[in-house]
Scaffold this motif. Structure first.
Motif, mmCIF file in Angstrom:
data_model
loop_
_atom_site.group_PDB
_atom_site.id
_atom_site.type_symbol
_atom_site.label_atom_id
_atom_site.label_comp_id
_atom_site.label_asym_id
_atom_site.label_seq_id
_atom_site.Cartn_x
_atom_site.Cartn_y
_atom_site.Cartn_z
ATOM 1 N N CYS A 8 43.601 -3.249 110.272
ATOM 2 C CA CYS A 8 44.099 -3.926 111.467
ATOM 3 C C CYS A 8 44.256 -2.946 112.615
ATOM 4 O O CYS A 8 44.306 -1.729 112.417
ATOM 5 N N ILE A 12 49.270 -4.707 116.207
ATOM 6 C CA ILE A 12 49.819 -5.928 115.605
ATOM 7 C C ILE A 12 51.249 -5.720 115.089
ATOM 8 O O ILE A 12 51.984 -6.678 114.896
ATOM 9 N N PRO A 58 42.889 -6.991 119.570
ATOM 10 C CA PRO A 58 43.582 -6.874 118.288
ATOM 11 C C PRO A 58 42.766 -7.543 117.175
ATOM 12 O O PRO A 58 42.079 -8.540 117.407
ATOM 13 N N PHE A 90 50.370 -14.307 113.331
ATOM 14 C CA PHE A 90 49.807 -13.598 114.488
ATOM 15 C C PHE A 90 48.983 -14.556 115.359
ATOM 16 O O PHE A 90 47.769 -14.419 115.459
ATOM 17 N N VAL A 93 46.463 -12.978 117.912
ATOM 18 C CA VAL A 93 45.402 -12.060 117.480
ATOM 19 C C VAL A 93 44.110 -12.868 117.365
ATOM 20 O O VAL A 93 44.014 -13.767 116.530
#
Length: 114
Positions: A8, A12, A58, A90, A93
């Motif tokens: 990732c 995040i 992201p 998320f 994202v």
């Protein structure tokens, strides 16, 4: 085994910390009833430098390595559940995905097998 390794973008962690994310991935894997919870391993690799489609957006990508023997439908359900949970956690994202690879029993070895 199974192993769930999440790559990732480092940004995040503004939303949730690593420990919480690891716990959520573990719980999703358990909820599928495909694995013994004592065998589930979860790790996170975060990146400060990366490119997604030649942009700096992201991202989250989960790589799951599991022992052969699950059906395509079971693996699809696992991916769907994990990605759905991550999208919930998320929502901002834009790049969240997962793929699953099978270990071959014939070539697998761990400490207890030697």
């Amino acid at each position: 085994m199974p192993h769930f390794v999440m790559d990732c973008s480092q940004d995040i962690f503004v939303s949730h910390d690593e420990a919480f994310i690891i716990e959520q991935l573990f719980l999703q894997a358990c909820a599928t009833n495909l694995f013994d919870e004592r065998d589930i391993k979860v790790r996170i690799n975060s990146f400060e430098k990366y490119s997604v489609g030649n942009k700096r957006e992201p991202f989250i990508h989960v790589f799951a390595s599991i022992m052969q023997g699950r059906t395509t439908e079971q693996k699809a359900m696992l991916s769907q559940q994990v990605v759905s949970k991550l999208v919930t956690l998320f929502p901002n994202v834009p790049n969240i995905a997962m793929n699953i690879s099978d270990f071959e029993m014939a070539t697998y070895c761990n400490r207890t097998m030697v």
